[in-house]
Design a protein around this motif. Structure first.
Motif, PDB file in Angstrom:
ATOM      1  N   TYR A 163     -43.233 -32.302  75.758  1.00 34.98           N
ATOM      2  CA  TYR A 163     -42.362 -32.571  76.898  1.00 34.98           C
ATOM      3  C   TYR A 163     -42.449 -31.477  77.952  1.00 34.98           C
ATOM      4  O   TYR A 163     -41.972 -31.645  79.072  1.00 34.98           O
ATOM      5  CB  TYR A 163     -40.921 -32.746  76.418  1.00 34.98           C
ATOM      6  CG  TYR A 163     -40.742 -33.946  75.521  1.00 34.98           C
ATOM      7  CD1 TYR A 163     -41.006 -35.226  75.996  1.00 34.98           C
ATOM      8  CD2 TYR A 163     -40.331 -33.801  74.198  1.00 34.98           C
ATOM      9  CE1 TYR A 163     -40.852 -36.340  75.175  1.00 34.98           C
ATOM     10  CE2 TYR A 163     -40.180 -34.901  73.374  1.00 34.98           C
ATOM     11  CZ  TYR A 163     -40.441 -36.167  73.867  1.00 34.98           C
ATOM     12  OH  TYR A 163     -40.298 -37.273  73.053  1.00 34.98           O
ATOM     13  N   TRP A 165     -42.205 -28.846  80.653  1.00 41.62           N
ATOM     14  CA  TRP A 165     -41.127 -28.384  81.539  1.00 41.62           C
ATOM     15  C   TRP A 165     -40.143 -29.482  81.930  1.00 41.62           C
ATOM     16  O   TRP A 165     -39.195 -29.218  82.669  1.00 41.62           O
ATOM     17  CB  TRP A 165     -41.738 -27.795  82.810  1.00 41.62           C
ATOM     18  CG  TRP A 165     -42.616 -28.765  83.537  1.00 41.62           C
ATOM     19  CD1 TRP A 165     -42.232 -29.700  84.450  1.00 41.62           C
ATOM     20  CD2 TRP A 165     -44.030 -28.917  83.369  1.00 41.62           C
ATOM     21  NE1 TRP A 165     -43.319 -30.433  84.870  1.00 41.62           N
ATOM     22  CE2 TRP A 165     -44.444 -29.965  84.233  1.00 41.62           C
ATOM     23  CE3 TRP A 165     -44.985 -28.265  82.592  1.00 41.62           C
ATOM     24  CZ2 TRP A 165     -45.770 -30.387  84.320  1.00 41.62           C
ATOM     25  CZ3 TRP A 165     -46.296 -28.681  82.695  1.00 41.62           C
ATOM     26  CH2 TRP A 165     -46.682 -29.721  83.550  1.00 41.62           C
ATOM     27  N   ASN A 166     -40.348 -30.701  81.431  1.00 41.13           N
ATOM     28  CA  ASN A 166     -39.519 -31.805  81.921  1.00 41.13           C
ATOM     29  C   ASN A 166     -39.147 -32.762  80.795  1.00 41.13           C
ATOM     30  O   ASN A 166     -39.489 -33.942  80.844  1.00 41.13           O
ATOM     31  CB  ASN A 166     -40.268 -32.548  83.039  1.00 41.13           C
ATOM     32  CG  ASN A 166     -39.374 -33.512  83.798  1.00 41.13           C
ATOM     33  OD1 ASN A 166     -38.151 -33.423  83.744  1.00 41.13           O
ATOM     34  ND2 ASN A 166     -39.984 -34.438  84.512  1.00 41.13           N
ATOM     35  N   THR A 443     -45.515 -35.743  80.074  1.00 42.41           N
ATOM     36  CA  THR A 443     -45.021 -35.030  81.251  1.00 42.41           C
ATOM     37  C   THR A 443     -46.096 -34.941  82.324  1.00 42.41           C
ATOM     38  O   THR A 443     -45.821 -35.090  83.520  1.00 42.41           O
ATOM     39  CB  THR A 443     -44.508 -33.635  80.852  1.00 42.41           C
ATOM     40  OG1 THR A 443     -43.358 -33.798  80.012  1.00 42.41           O
ATOM     41  CG2 THR A 443     -44.127 -32.806  82.068  1.00 42.41           C
ATOM     42  N   TRP A 447     -42.902 -38.534  84.849  1.00 40.93           N
ATOM     43  CA  TRP A 447     -41.684 -39.306  84.574  1.00 40.93           C
ATOM     44  C   TRP A 447     -41.172 -39.975  85.846  1.00 40.93           C
ATOM     45  O   TRP A 447     -40.663 -41.094  85.807  1.00 40.93           O
ATOM     46  CB  TRP A 447     -40.605 -38.386  84.006  1.00 40.93           C
ATOM     47  CG  TRP A 447     -40.970 -37.771  82.699  1.00 40.93           C
ATOM     48  CD1 TRP A 447     -41.401 -36.496  82.479  1.00 40.93           C
ATOM     49  CD2 TRP A 447     -40.979 -38.410  81.419  1.00 40.93           C
ATOM     50  NE1 TRP A 447     -41.659 -36.294  81.146  1.00 40.93           N
ATOM     51  CE2 TRP A 447     -41.412 -37.459  80.465  1.00 40.93           C
ATOM     52  CE3 TRP A 447     -40.669 -39.699  80.977  1.00 40.93           C
ATOM     53  CZ2 TRP A 447     -41.535 -37.740  79.116  1.00 40.93           C
ATOM     54  CZ3 TRP A 447     -40.782 -39.992  79.628  1.00 40.93           C
ATOM     55  CH2 TRP A 447     -41.206 -39.017  78.710  1.00 40.93           C
ATOM     56  N   ASP A 448     -41.270 -39.281  86.956  1.00 41.44           N
ATOM     57  CA  ASP A 448     -40.807 -39.816  88.241  1.00 41.44           C
ATOM     58  C   ASP A 448     -41.995 -40.395  88.990  1.00 41.44           C
ATOM     59  O   ASP A 448     -42.693 -39.681  89.701  1.00 41.44           O
ATOM     60  CB  ASP A 448     -40.198 -38.697  89.090  1.00 41.44           C
ATOM     61  CG  ASP A 448     -38.704 -38.709  89.021  1.00 41.44           C
ATOM     62  OD1 ASP A 448     -38.152 -39.749  88.706  1.00 41.44           O
ATOM     63  OD2 ASP A 448     -38.115 -37.653  89.276  1.00 41.44           O
TER      64      ASP A 448
END
Length: 780
Positions: A163, A165-166, A443, A447-448
């Motif tokens: 995962y 940094w996010n 990651t 994710w965005d």
């Protein structure tokens, strides 16, 4: 008074022989105990690694094993052992000696008539601690575990898992099970059924084929048993070591002893039933007989390992222990570290291998557990991993390359499913940062993401459109056949699938853009692409074009047992569709371009020199060496990005082009002693400590300075300084082994196997750069 002639001759011969060290001269020997785990020595074998040190009179070691990934793909250590002896022979430093015995592959600690030997069974997952003392001692062996409770993973600590940094949710490292059992200490970590694999499959819209996919971490259970004859359970205690609280479980001898053997048996099994894992461990322990025979077998393995290949160095004009001595010693030390994971379930990780230690000693603000390493545990980054494994070709460590190949073979199905699900075409879509289940790191995938963004693409400025790094793995597979005549049938489907992906994917993209599939020359339009992580949104990336040209050529060179008529026809047709390399002019000089066009620069790699290494299109004995040298000398990015740190390859590029002065300069920097007590614990560089792609690229550079090949020709000392004494043994294609010495500027070829290859050797020790360019012109 004149000395007798015989004495003078003897003395001269002694000096001549003493100028080049032997393996034993490279053994690290410490006469002062360590301050903490950062001053540890590596000990390894099979697929197990220890970090061992003596601190305040007590012996410690962390231990790791290949493939111990938790639910979040953190590469968990299996624990730490503390040995305490009473009365304590390790008080103070007087008479203390800790030595890594490279030839036999074990660690020896001696003080006050007491010796401790740490060794690992190469052929069975068993750690041995042998204690011998002239005085009876009470032995207390404590197993220490910091996962005695659930731990919330916060902030930068998540860089150790997938995962990074996010993390999308709260991340917990779940506690291990540890208890006394059968007068020993049993310990294990058992993964839940739901893991980062399930998260990634959902995130990346692969749920429709989830039941077809390989999942290596669900219900994975790993651990083992620590036991010793005539030892019994002692105390359970809690304490803290370097910011991390832990629980310790003691085994204690029933009475003082002069000899004691401690064994740690390790076992891994993917099962949701702990009783199945435990039964497997118990059977392994019951079946393990006669450790003396196992010790002999392991010793023989290490002896053969060192006989297979070596590079011993010394500067004839300077005293021992200078920087030239260091590069030879550190080459051997790092190769030992690679040998620790010869038979691992998973490849040796570029970011620490099996030998990480408390992260606070790498970066003072990273007060995480000993499980930490930057850039993830189960994430394999191809551009880093290749540098760990490419030096194994010339060192002849072909069997040690299998874990890297197996990783891709296991992931092939999932990579092919990506192509099918996302784009409806064939071929294996391997990405640069790849999880151990064959999908992109979640990651790095992003994710965005924009609502209608292609789900097969990573939404990532560094990694978008970077598919070609798998070809260096394919090259290593093909080299197994060329170097060692190994049967590579199992690799052919993977290599074909990787070629098929590029062919079909870029035709697919072209069809979506317009009516024409190929350019005006009938070539694939390799856009959008990526020339390494550096030149983004590239058109005909040089890293991609070079790879496609060499891999197709090498596939067509195989005989019909590997590539049949239909396969050969397809590859020939694909070969005709590969575009040409791109060039440009700088200051009136022709140089290799990183691509035909690109949109931006995102990193500091130099793909314009990838046709030099690894692809070997340019180089000594090959056409247009001057163009490659121009690229090295005049390309502004190549000049700006130049360095010896981490995965940087400038030492290799220079060696491949015969630039002796430059190759020597970067090799002395890259292979010099690290900033840590153990000389080959380099880093963190761009990654972590010990940085394995730092060591791997250093090994490759030294090999290329000493020996290169082109077709049947073998070039000796193509980029090696004449004043550096060396004794080496390296492997070349056609099952060839070369052993040679350079002493005081004089070359002696000691052995060539087979002898028929001796005629193919060209000694370049006296060649200038201009001579090498002229040699290339004649070869054209």
């Amino acid at each position: 008074m004149k000395k007798p002639l015989s004495i003078l001759v003897f003395f001269s011969c002694f000096l001549l022989q003493a100028q080049v060290p032997v393996l034993e001269d490279y053994n690290p020997v410490w006469t002062i105990q360590s301050k903490n785990s950062s001053e540890s020595m590596p000990v390894g074998g099979g697929d197990i690694g220890l970090n061992a040190w003596v601190e305040n009179g007590e012996v410690y070691f962390y231990f790791s094993r290949s493939g111990t990934f938790d639910e979040h793909n953190t590469f968990l250590k299996l624990g730490r052992v503390k040995l305490s002896l009473e009365p304590n022979p390790f008080k103070g430093n007087e008479g203390f000696q800790q030595e890594l015995k490279l030839k036999d592959g074990h660690l020896r600690i001696v003080q006050n008539d007491t010796e401790i030997k740490l060794w690992i069974d190469v052929f069975n997952p068993v750690i041995h601690v042998d204690i011998d003392s002239k005085t009876p001692l009470k032995v207390t062996a404590a197993y220490e575990n910091w996962r005695h409770r659930n731990r919330k993973v916060e902030g930068s600590a998540n860089n150790a898992n997938s995962y990074k940094w996010n993390p999308p949710k709260e991340i917990i490292t779940y506690k291990d099970s540890v208890d006394f059992r059968y007068k020993g200490i049993e310990f294990f970590h058992s993964n839940r059924d739901t893991t980062v694999f399930d998260v990634a499959v959902k995130q990346q819209k692969m749920e429709s084929v989830k039941d077809q996919m390989m999942n290596p971490i669900g219900n994975l259970t790993f651990g083992g048993m620590m036991l010793g004859e005539n030892m019994q359970p002692g105390q359970i205690y809690k304490a803290t070591y370097q910011n991390t609280d832990f629980k310790g479980f003691e085994l204690v001898t029933q009475k003082p002893v002069k000899r004691q053997n401690l064994q740690i048996h390790l076992h891994t099994k993917q099962t949701e039933d702990i009783s199945i894992w435990r039964a497997g461990l118990n059977k392994q322990i019951a079946d393990y007989k006669n450790s003396k025979i196992q010790a002999k077998k392991s010793k023989e393995w290490w002896n053969n390992f060192w006989e297979r290949s070596f590079i011993f160095t010394e500067n004839s004009n300077k005293p021992a222990q200078d920087s030239v001595f260091q590069i030879g010693r550190n080459y051997q030390l790092f190769r030992y570290m690679l040998g620790a994971n010869a038979y691992g379930e998973y490849p040796t990780k570029f970011n620490g291998g099996l030998f990480t230690y408390d992260p606070v000693f790498v970066k003072s603000d990273m007060k995480h557990t000993p499980d930490f390493r930057n850039w993830g545990g189960g994430t394999m980054t191809a551009q880093n991993q290749r540098l760990v494994y490419l030096p194994m070709l010339k060192s002849g460590d072909f069997d040690m390359m299998q874990p890297q190949f197996d990783f891709y073979l296991r992931s092939l199905k999932n990579a092919e499913l990506r192509s099918k699900v996302y784009w409806g075409h064939g071929g294996a879509s391997f990405t640069e940062q790849l999880e151990n289940f064959g999908l992109p790191n979640p990651t790095e995938y992003g994710w965005d993401r924009p609502e209608n963004y292609d789900p097969g693409m990573q939404y990532n400025a560094w990694l978008e459109h970077q598919w070609d790094t798998v070809f260096e793995i394919c090259l290593m597979m093909l080299e197994q056949e060329r170097y060692a005549a190994k049967n590579i049938s199992e690799f052919i489907p993977l290599i074909e699938s990787c070629l098929q992906f590029f062919d079909e994917h870029y035709q697919y993209l072209a069809k979506n853009r317009g009516a024409k599939v190929f350019d005006e020359n009938g070539h694939l339009v390799l856009y959008p692409g990526s020339s390494n992580e550096t030149y983004k949104m590239a058109y005909n990336a040089t890293s991609t074009v070079s790879a496609l040209k060499v891999i197709t050529e090498r596939m067509l060179a195989l005989d019909k047992s590997y590539v049949n008529g239909d396969q050969r026809k397809y590859i020939q047709e694909l070969q005709e569709r590969i575009p040409d390399l791109s060039f440009r002019e700088i200051g009136g000089k022709e140089v290799i371009a990183p691509a035909k066009l690109w949109e931006r620069i995102n990193n500091t790699e130099v793909p314009q020199l990838y046709p030099v290494y690894p692809w070997g299109i340019f180089g000594i004995g090959r056409p247009d060496l001057q163009t490659a040298i121009n690229t090295w000398k005049y390309d502004p990015d190549a000049l700006e990005f130049r360095s010896h740190k981490g995965w940087k390859q400038d030492n290799i590029f220079a060696a491949r082009m015969g630039l002796t002065e430059e190759a020597a300069h970067f090799t002395l920097k890259k292979m010099a002693d690290s900033e840590r007590r153990f000389p080959a614990f380099w880093g963190p560089g761009f990654d972590w400590v010990p940085d394995h792609n730092w060591g791997g690229s250093g090994m490759i550079g030294m090999q290329e300075m000493l020996m290169q090949t082109n077709a049947d020709e073998i070039y000796l000392f193509p980029a090696w300084p004449k004043e550096w004494d060396v004794h080496f043994k390296l492997h070349a294609p056609k099952q060839t082994i070369i052993e040679a010495k350079l002493i005081n500027g004089t070359v002696e070829i000691l052995d060539v196997e087979p002898s028929s290859r001796r005629k193919d050797i060209i000694n370049m020790i006296n060649f200038s750069v201009e001579d090498k360019i002229q040699f290339n012109e004649k070869n054209r």
